[in-house]
Motif scaffolding. Structure first.
Motif, short mmCIF file in Angstrom:
data_model
loop_
_atom_site.label_atom_id
_atom_site.label_comp_id
_atom_site.label_asym_id
_atom_site.label_seq_id
_atom_site.Cartn_x
_atom_site.Cartn_y
_atom_site.Cartn_z
N THR A 699 -20.64 -0.87 1.00
CA THR A 699 -20.38 -0.89 -0.44
C THR A 699 -20.34 0.54 -0.95
OG1 THR A 699 -21.46 -3.03 -0.72
CG2 THR A 699 -21.17 -1.68 -2.69
N CYS A 700 -19.26 0.88 -1.62
CA CYS A 700 -19.08 2.22 -2.16
C CYS A 700 -19.45 2.23 -3.64
CB CYS A 700 -17.62 2.67 -1.98
SG CYS A 700 -17.29 4.34 -2.60
N LYS A 701 -20.48 2.98 -3.99
CA LYS A 701 -20.93 3.10 -5.38
C LYS A 701 -20.20 4.28 -6.03
CE LYS A 701 -24.21 -0.10 -5.21
NZ LYS A 701 -24.25 -1.28 -6.09
N GLN A 703 -19.21 6.56 -9.49
CA GLN A 703 -19.54 6.98 -10.84
C GLN A 703 -18.54 8.04 -11.26
OE1 GLN A 703 -23.66 7.77 -11.52
NE2 GLN A 703 -23.35 8.74 -13.50
N LYS A 736 -18.89 3.21 -14.09
CA LYS A 736 -19.42 2.85 -12.78
C LYS A 736 -18.73 1.59 -12.24
CE LYS A 736 -24.09 4.62 -13.73
NZ LYS A 736 -25.53 4.29 -13.78
N SER A 738 -18.61 -0.85 -8.11
CA SER A 738 -18.91 -0.94 -6.68
C SER A 738 -17.71 -1.52 -5.95
CB SER A 738 -20.15 -1.82 -6.44
OG SER A 738 -21.29 -1.26 -7.04
#
Length: 772
Positions: A699-701, A703, A736, A738
């Protein structure tokens, strides 16, 4: 309607009854003395889930002995549930109706089932009391499919062998024609030519992988259509027939020619076929192999001849071997020397005469019109995939025909410069002149030689409006001097006698020009320096640099030739990114070209005590003393005298790749102007900047800071290519989101991209999927 659906319908219809005078049958009895239907049981049970089978105990397959079957029919076994709305069907392989009718003589294993004939009904052929055979069902117009099936043994055997495929067929596809063995075989081998070629490519693997019906189908087709037996004659006989290409085998050959890369082992088999005197090498690899060996011998013998004789013989050999490039053996990489001859022979033809002009400008015009192609051909010849020995042979041949031509052309150019001056002296740099005050990117590509720019132009032509022109490099043609001259901040620079390594100084300070000052001065002029991955504001001016061809040349030498297209693809990808975000104009510029020689450059002596700085193709001379070589003033300070290596020689030994000297290849540099042909977007564009990217597993978070709504994030393998996305797009909420990626992509290099509502790239950042 599929035949399996028709069969199910007919079997179930046998349970029809008159409720006024009859009770519903408790079971449909289906006897099959010859076991003709048994091979299709998985399909039959899938179409008729109420069907149970007499046999060895296997409840998961709804098969078992007589007592178990009676329990299933009565519905008292909870582990086996038949459909409530269907009459159970009992299939009895190896049993005929009279086996049950004669109860006294009935086998013990059948006796528990005998009483079912009084409570059930039979699926029998037109009330004759006979079993429904497969042939009867297919040909009968009453209770069957009503098809026309041949009665010969081969057709009947093929019919039973492919029963499952027949039942899965649409009736309409089999109707209105006589069905014979080849028709049935093709139902299993839906692409018999593919199966034939696959078997020839690797017979052992195919026999292990294919089931019996598919193999037997291919055997039947080969016997009836291709006139040989795979089982009796083997794959070598098939190879002989394929090479001969007679009759129906011509279509097999054409199929092989179209998809030869799918059968990598087949050429080895075909190599075993010995041709006759009239055989055509287009279909006999052994002829091609002999020709390739003979060509290598003939080329090797040329090395003892002079340049003119070599050129003449190369053109003769090209005539003899050119046809082999049209054979599939060339596609398969089995004719490499015939392939490289396309380029070597053109070099031989185009270098028969050197060229010059009344001045350097006229000579440059001839180069732009025609002679750049010689350099391009030389790179293609050096890049061609060959064995080490063949590469060495081609390099030696190029040293005999290309190197002397290149040296003589360069000396002509140097003589014109000596007599009439260097065209780049005192001229405005076209690379940085008259750029748009807003909306233009100057894109610097180090070492973009003029012939390479021709390739780049062709790669870009479908994306935008392209204009290719040229410029003269600042002397000497090295990065430190010439790159500074094509930057938008060149007016902030000067040259001092004390400067070293051809690096100019700042105009107002006694400091060397560096990347720091490039960024500083660009900012002062209102320009943006875009780092890798940044796309910037299309309403401004920007400087971009990418595609380091020069570095690759210094590191890899002759191997640079094979890397050119890959390096240009990186430039194209960066251009795509810039166009995608709305830049209207991109100007690709460079500092210098280079010379690449198939053999090492000849070394010329330059006394060390006369030089302050000495590189391969140029040197700073102390106190401007006469060295005997052509000397010109430094671009940044004419009082600094630069000696140029004569022709394509070098002041250092062992050089294949170098620049800094005086040749068209080093000094005539390209400018590519790219104007977007996309419609100009109206209204304010969205802005976004990535502030953080972290991986938690897969999972790529994300921001980011955005200046508008509707910005989405996505991961791609290529930033400007929407088809390369590896996850679903997610809108940014509060800056933001995900992004989740399948584990198939773990460890892959990707690019996180922010897009506006129109799909334009606002920002991007490279990453590694799953990187912790």
């Amino acid at each position: 309607m599929k035949l399996i659906d028709l069969l199910a319908e007919e079997v179930r219809a046998s349970a029809a009854y008159n409720s006024n005078i009859q009770m519903a049958p408790s079971v449909i009895l289906w006897t099959d003395k010859q076991r003709q239907w048994e091979s299709a049981l998985p399909l039959l049970q899938a179409a008729m889930p109420e069907l149970v089978v007499l046999g060895d105990y296997a409840p998961e397959q709804k098969r078992g002995p007589a007592i178990w079957i009676k329990c299933v029919i009565e519905g008292v076994l909870p582990e086996v549930q038949l459909p409530q709305d269907r009459t159970p069907i009992l299939y009895l392989p190896g049993v005929e109706r009279r086996d049950l009718r004669a109860i006294a003589d009935c086998p013990d294993m059948l006796k528990p089932l005998a009483e079912l004939q009084y409570r059930g009904c039979w699926w029998i052929y037109n009330n004759t009391g006979r079993d429904w055979t497969v042939n009867a069902f297919l040909i009968s117009a009453n209770g069957g499919a009503g098809l026309d099936v041949a009665k010969d043994d081969k057709s009947q055997q093929a019919m039973l062998r492919v029963l499952t495929e027949i039942l899965e067929s649409e009736r309409e596809d089999l109707a209105n024609r006589r069905l014979e063995a080849p028709d049935f075989n093709k139902l299993v081998s839906s692409d018999p030519v593919r199966d034939l070629l696959s078997w020839m490519n690797d017979s052992k693997v195919c026999r292990e992988r294919w089931d019996a019906p598919r193999w037997q189908a291919l055997v039947g087709i080969c016997e009836t259509e291709y006139h040989f037996s795979p089982e009796r004659d083997g794959e070598l006989t098939a190879a002989e027939l394929l090479c001969q290409r007679q009759g129906v085998w011509e279509s097999v050959w054409q199929r092989y020619a179209e998809s030869c890369h799918h059968y990598p082992n087949l050429p080895d088999l075909l190599m075993k076929v010995q041709p006759d005197l009239a055989a055509d090498g287009a279909s006999y690899p052994v002829i091609n192999a002999d020709d390739e060996q003979r060509l290598e011998q003939d080329l090797s013998q040329l090395l003892s001849l002079d340049s003119a004789q070599v050129r003449q013989q190369l053109l003769r050999l090209e005539q003899r071997h050119a046809e082999r490039r049209t054979w599939i053996w060339s596609q398969l990489g089995q004719a490499p020397l015939a392939g490289v001859m396309e380029f070597v022979s053109q070099i031989a033809e185009r270098t028969q005469q050197v060229f010059s002009g009344i001045d350097a400008e006229e000579m440059a015009e001839l180069y732009r019109q025609e002679y750049w192609q010689v350099d391009d051909l030389a790179l293609k010849a050096l890049a061609y995939p060959l064995s080490n020995g063949q590469q060495a042979l081609v390099q030696q041949l190029l040293a005999l025909i290309y190197t002397p031509w290149l040296d003589e052309v360069t000396r002509n150019f140097q003589n014109l410069v000596k007599a009439k001056g260097y065209p780049g002296v005192g001229q405005v740099s076209e690379a940085t002149a008259a750029y748009a005050p807003g909306g233009e990117v100057v894109f610097f590509v180090d070492g973009l030689r003029y012939d390479i720019a021709q390739r780049l132009e062709q790669m870009l032509v479908s994306r935008a409006n392209i204009k290719l022109s040229s410029n003269w490099a600042a002397l000497p043609s090295v990065t430190a001097t010439a790159k500074a001259a094509v930057t938008p901040v060149h007016d902030k620079l000067t040259g001092r006698v004390s400067d070293r390594d051809f690096e100019p100084s700042l105009l107002d300070e006694d400091k060397d020009f560096s990347a720091y000052y490039l960024k500083k001065f660009l900012k002062e002029k209102g320009w943006v320096y875009l780092e890798e991955g940044e796309t910037g504001d299309p309403s401004a001016n920007a400087w971009v640099q990418s595609g380091d061809i020069d570095k690759e040349g210094h590191v890899k030498g002759l191997k640079l030739a094979a890397r050119i297209d890959t390096l240009l693809e990186e430039v194209v990808e960066r251009v795509d990114e810039l166009l995608a975000v709305g830049w209207r104009k991109i100007r690709i510029v460079t500092d210098h070209g280079w010379v690449l020689t198939p053999g090492t450059m000849s070394k010329v002596d330059l006394t060390k005590h006369l030089t302050d700085t000495r590189w391969g193709r140029c040197a700073v001379i102390k106190d401007a003393v006469d060295t005997g070589y052509l000397q010109l003033g430094w671009y940044w300070n004419k009082d600094v005298s630069i000696a140029m290596a004569p022709g394509i020689s070098s002041f250092k030994a062992g050089q294949h790749y170098d620049h800094g000297g005086l040749s068209l290849q080093e000094c005539l540099t390209p400018i590519i102007e790219i104007s977007s042909n996309q419609q100009v977007q109206t209204g304010p564009s969205a802005t976004a900047a990535l502030s953080d990217l972290r991986w938690l597993g897969l999972t790529c978070k994300v921001q980011a800071e955005t200046g508008a709504d509707g910005v989405v994030a996505v991961l791609r393998t290529h930033a400007a290519d929407a088809d390369s996305e590896i996850c679903k797009r997610k809108p940014l909420k509060g800056g933001k989101c995900s992004l989740m990626v399948d584990d198939d992509f773990e460890g892959m290099t990707a690019v996180l991209v922010l897009l506006d509502e129109s799909g334009n790239v606002l920002a991007k950042k490279p990453t590694l999927v799953g990187d912790e």
